[in-house]
Design a protein around this motif. Sequence first.
Motif, mmCIF file in Angstrom:
data_model
loop_
_atom_site.group_PDB
_atom_site.id
_atom_site.type_symbol
_atom_site.label_atom_id
_atom_site.label_comp_id
_atom_site.label_asym_id
_atom_site.label_seq_id
_atom_site.Cartn_x
_atom_site.Cartn_y
_atom_site.Cartn_z
ATOM 1 N N LEU A 126 -11.975 -1.785 -2.677
ATOM 2 C CA LEU A 126 -12.544 -2.849 -3.504
ATOM 3 C C LEU A 126 -13.531 -2.297 -4.532
ATOM 4 N N THR A 127 -14.366 -1.335 -4.115
ATOM 5 C CA THR A 127 -15.317 -0.733 -5.043
ATOM 6 C C THR A 127 -14.588 -0.014 -6.168
ATOM 7 N N ASN A 128 -13.559 0.729 -5.818
ATOM 8 C CA ASN A 128 -12.817 1.476 -6.831
ATOM 9 C C ASN A 128 -12.091 0.549 -7.806
ATOM 10 N N VAL A 129 -11.509 -0.517 -7.289
ATOM 11 C CA VAL A 129 -10.849 -1.475 -8.170
ATOM 12 C C VAL A 129 -11.865 -2.094 -9.122
ATOM 13 N N PHE A 172 -7.427 5.946 -13.317
ATOM 14 C CA PHE A 172 -8.569 5.872 -14.231
ATOM 15 C C PHE A 172 -8.116 6.216 -15.650
ATOM 16 N N ILE A 173 -7.321 7.274 -15.788
ATOM 17 C CA ILE A 173 -6.789 7.641 -17.111
ATOM 18 C C ILE A 173 -5.882 6.545 -17.647
ATOM 19 N N PHE A 174 -4.984 6.027 -16.792
ATOM 20 C CA PHE A 174 -4.090 4.950 -17.218
ATOM 21 C C PHE A 174 -4.878 3.782 -17.825
ATOM 22 N N LEU A 175 -5.874 3.319 -17.079
ATOM 23 C CA LEU A 175 -6.536 2.056 -17.403
ATOM 24 C C LEU A 175 -7.739 2.215 -18.315
ATOM 25 N N LEU A 219 -1.226 -2.873 -12.831
ATOM 26 C CA LEU A 219 -1.666 -1.530 -12.447
ATOM 27 C C LEU A 219 -2.844 -1.572 -11.476
ATOM 28 N N LEU A 220 -3.759 -2.517 -11.661
ATOM 29 C CA LEU A 220 -4.860 -2.646 -10.700
ATOM 30 C C LEU A 220 -4.346 -3.061 -9.331
ATOM 31 N N ALA A 221 -3.343 -3.939 -9.308
ATOM 32 C CA ALA A 221 -2.762 -4.361 -8.029
ATOM 33 C C ALA A 221 -2.062 -3.191 -7.340
#
Length: 468
Positions: A126-129, A172-175, A219-221
């Motif tokens: 959850l923190t990373n998302v 992280f790079i993707f988003l 992508l987050l999902a």
Amino acid sequence: MGHAGRLGVFAALLPALLPGSAWASGADGAHMSLLWGLPFAGVLLSIALMPLLAGRLWHHHYGKIAAGWSALFLLPFALVYGVGEAWGEFTYVLVTEYSPFIILLLALYTAGGGVLLKGRLVGSPLTNVALLAVGTLVASVMGTTGASMLLIRPVLRANAFRAHKLHTFVFFIFLVGNIGGSLTPLGDPPLYLGFLKGVSFFWPTEHLFAEFLTCAVILLAIYYVIDSLAWAKETDIPVHDGTHQPLRIEGWVNIALLGVVVLGVLLQGVWHPGEVSLLGQPIGIERLVAMAIFLCVTFASVALTPNALREANGFAWGAILEVAKLFAAIFLCMAPVLAILKAGMAGAAAPLVALTSDAAGAPVPWVYFWMSGVLSSFLDNAPTYLVFFNLAGGEAGRLMTDGALTLAAISCGAVFMGANSYIGNAPNFMVKAIVEEQGVRMPSFFGYVGWAVVFLIPVFVLLTFLFF
């Protein structure tokens, strides 16, 4: 191979490099063979393969290897077109493309590295998302590079205890490094070039929001599922000791300096006092002023940020030096490739260019999306955007209205698919370098492309059917 052998190989290739009965002036793509792209291919293959096949040699001499490929472009170019034209090509890239790029990057890197997020931050799913989502949103305000430099170190610290974390930095790079920059001209260089060409500031916000939201949510999902599975494998999760450690920011002066950088970028789109000559190349006064602002931001950040804060942030100069050396060669060696694309139907890439229109001459949006995207994956996405913007007519007023779907396709292709390789967008390679500087192993060049093929390409296929 001896000296005579090398001369023989060059003599065999020379006819294919020559433009025919009349020399072109500089990098005139209408008269250039695709063989001029070999040094650029050499740079890409060196970045992709040498860390795997000759890692020690690459890490100690990558700057010399990159310079060697640059020489393999410039020396034949000087022989074919003349020393004056080769010098002109070199100064054009240096003055109008590379220097503005690397000076802006230096300011963002230095100021971003002076912001320290302190407090209890445990890299749970959850923190990373939440961190990735915040970075994705912030990227359209302070740029993908600014958001990446601001957040990559907090993400590194939050996940320092984890054994399974490589996927976090890939997403992280993707988003944050790419897709997040699609809503304003401040977000990513391609959209900023469109702004300079007359595309209104909030046009991307209105016309790319659905595409942005679709990519970001999917992508987050996907990331949350992957990170949850990885979290279940962790065996050394920190135990909360009951003390309250609120999050707080140190280095606020650098937040202000990042704001100055954003204003400097915006300045170039609204203020055009004229041009001057630098090393024989015309350059807008506003660009020189902006570069001066960015250099001042860099020096101010160094002077005003305590060394202890940078040390706590794990800040080092190695990543920006690596980017500076490799992208110098990339910018120079890709010049003939871009020139050939700019030539359109008159150049060696005419069969590709022909695919962008149907039999009646109308643009085909999905082809623009994929063509601008695939080329942005391996060329710099900003000039690639400009090539297809001009190919679609180059008139902002018409493209924003009658050609809105085509312009959206070009914009999404250039911004989104810059995430397909480490060199598609500047933050990609910089994030990789920073992460590896902290002792975390990132995927190889082709390994990263494999991640993109598995997770990004299906999303882009879906976008094609939904929007283009």
